[in-house]
Enzyme design. Structure first.
Site, PDB file in Angstrom:
ATOM      1  N   THR A 288     -48.118 -15.880  13.334  1.00 30.12           N
ATOM      2  CA  THR A 288     -48.815 -16.457  14.482  1.00 30.12           C
ATOM      3  C   THR A 288     -49.222 -17.901  14.224  1.00 30.12           C
ATOM      4  OG1 THR A 288     -49.652 -14.306  15.066  1.00 30.12           O
ATOM      5  CG2 THR A 288     -50.948 -16.193  15.814  1.00 30.12           C
TER       6      THR A 288
ATOM      7  N   ARG B 131     -46.863  -3.387  23.186  1.00 33.66           N
ATOM      8  CA  ARG B 131     -47.920  -3.564  22.172  1.00 33.66           C
ATOM      9  C   ARG B 131     -48.480  -5.000  22.247  1.00 33.66           C
ATOM     10  NH1 ARG B 131     -48.869  -7.162  17.699  1.00 33.66           N
ATOM     11  NH2 ARG B 131     -50.070  -6.093  16.133  1.00 33.66           N
TER      12      ARG B 131
ATOM     13  N   GLY C 201     -52.479  -7.450  13.499  1.00 31.41           N
ATOM     14  CA  GLY C 201     -53.450  -7.501  14.583  1.00 31.41           C
ATOM     15  C   GLY C 201     -54.312  -6.258  14.707  1.00 31.41           C
TER      16      GLY C 201
ATOM     17  N   THR D 278     -54.421 -14.774  11.512  1.00 37.43           N
ATOM     18  CA  THR D 278     -53.012 -14.384  11.481  1.00 37.43           C
ATOM     19  C   THR D 278     -52.871 -13.246  10.471  1.00 37.43           C
ATOM     20  OG1 THR D 278     -50.739 -15.095  11.006  1.00 37.43           O
ATOM     21  CG2 THR D 278     -52.479 -16.337   9.918  1.00 37.43           C
ATOM     22  N   GLY D 279     -52.054 -12.272  10.837  1.00 33.32           N
ATOM     23  CA  GLY D 279     -51.916 -11.081   9.996  1.00 33.32           C
ATOM     24  C   GLY D 279     -51.707  -9.883  10.900  1.00 33.32           C
TER      25      GLY D 279
HETATM   26  C1  SD4 Z   1     -50.168  -9.661  15.788  1.00 28.17           C
HETATM   27  N1  SD4 Z   1     -51.557 -11.159  14.527  1.00 28.17           N
HETATM   28  O1  SD4 Z   1     -49.601  -9.568  16.858  1.00 28.17           O
HETATM   29  C2  SD4 Z   1     -50.252 -11.021  15.128  1.00 28.17           C
HETATM   30  C3  SD4 Z   1     -49.103 -11.191  14.184  1.00 28.17           C
HETATM   31  C4  SD4 Z   1     -49.328 -12.080  13.016  1.00 28.17           C
HETATM   32  O2  SD4 Z   1     -48.933 -12.465  10.819  1.00 28.17           O
HETATM   33  O3  SD4 Z   1     -50.143 -12.941  12.981  1.00 28.17           O
HETATM   34  N2  SD4 Z   1     -48.636 -11.834  11.945  1.00 28.17           N
HETATM   35  O4  SD4 Z   1     -50.624  -8.686  15.194  1.00 28.17           O
END
Ligand code: SD4
Length: 301
Positions: free
Chosen positions: A149, A177, A203, A200-201
């Protein structure tokens, strides 16, 4: 600091340079960070945001975006939108609305079309090939290694803090989703009286910890941006069993940054005191360690 901007992943570097230039010239924070995010959305070289984004299990690229203005606390979001160029620009336009400021799926697409936002098929040949390679594998959903993200948090010379975010979410997610990214308080937050934050990560974990608002609350309690970020990551790792990849960026109202992570996480920071610089955050002995890196040292996005 007169102005400052922080952004996630190496892929945000060029956008950070652009946003920094706009802020240095006295530009408005919202305009600068939207420009930064949409440069990543438009670049097919980055496979987790906008054009050439990561497909879902049905092979469709659906996108999430959010925007918050820290002066007014106005917020706008889109979730699971397909076939448009810039979710973050659509999200920003929704922030001006008193009602109906978070639209998803077909409703978001109808709004975008009615309001003249540019259409674009974001499923490129590259995204489709990536999908074909994975589609028959049973895969645990996770943040896509190094391609994630994009979040920008900025502070302009007038003291306005804003946060903007855009993503295609998790690779091979179920159709429909939505993660944390467009959800205020989870994927992003901004309050010009306190500061801004973004995540970011994975979600699902970020939502459980309302991580962006958690970090803002810590700033409000008087913690530094670095402490706010670190305590946020520590708390969700302690509280969520098997917490997956998670990184958070924080900018306080004066433009000081804080970053914490439980993986390897590059980010970019610039201010009137420091030109756009790429850093790598890692977790060492339970704490985040940050060092400046050269672009060649990080081969992913
Ligand atoms: C999500 N946070 O859709 C986002 C994806 C993301 O590292 O940031 N991935 O879950």
């Amino acid at each position: 600091m007169k102005w400052a901007v922080i952004s996630t992943w190496k892929m945000s570097f060029a956008g950070n340079v652009k946003a920094a230039k706009m802020l240095a010239e006295g530009g408005n924070c919202g305009d600068a960070i939207i420009e930064g995010v949409s440069m990543v959305e438009d670049d097919p070289g980055y496979s987790s945001v906008g054009y050439s984004g990561l497909p879902d299990r049905d092979g469709r690229v659906t996108l999430d975006g959010g925007y918050m203005d820290g002066d007014t606390l106005k917020v706008g979001s889109v979730g699971c939108i397909e076939g448009f160029r810039s979710p973050v620009r659509i999200a920003r336009s929704l922030a001006d609305k008193e009602f109906n400021n978070f639209l998803v799926g077909a409703g978001a697409e109808e709004y975008a079309e009615a309001n003249g936002f540019e259409k674009r098929n974001n499923l490129t040949e590259g995204s489709y090939q990536r999908y074909l390679q994975e589609k028959d594998k049973i895969k645990e959903l996770n943040s896509y290694d190094g391609h994630d993200t994009v979040v920008f948090v900025g502070r302009d010379v007038s003291g306005t803090v804003c946060t903007a975010v855009s993503t295609s979410g998790l690779f091979m997610k179920e159709h429909g989703r939505v993660g944390d990214s467009p959800i205020p308080g989870c994927g992003f937050y901004a309050d010009s009286l306190i500061g801004g934050a973004g995540a970011t990560g994975v979600g699902e974990d970020a939502n459980r910890g309302t991580v962006s608002y958690r970090a803002i609350n810590k700033l409000k309690e008087g913690k530094t941006a670095m402490q706010a970020a670190q305590e946020t990551i520590d708390e969700i790792m302690e509280r969520i069993e098997n917490c997956r990849h998670m990184s958070i960026i924080v900018l306080d109202k004066d433009g000081n940054y804080g970053v914490a992570t439980n993986c390897a996480f590059p980010f970019v920071y610039a201010s009137d005191e420091c030109e756009p610089t790429l850093y790598l955050a890692t977790r060492e002995n339970g704490k985040t360690s940050i060092r400046q890196i050269r672009p060649e040292e990080w081969s992913k996005d």
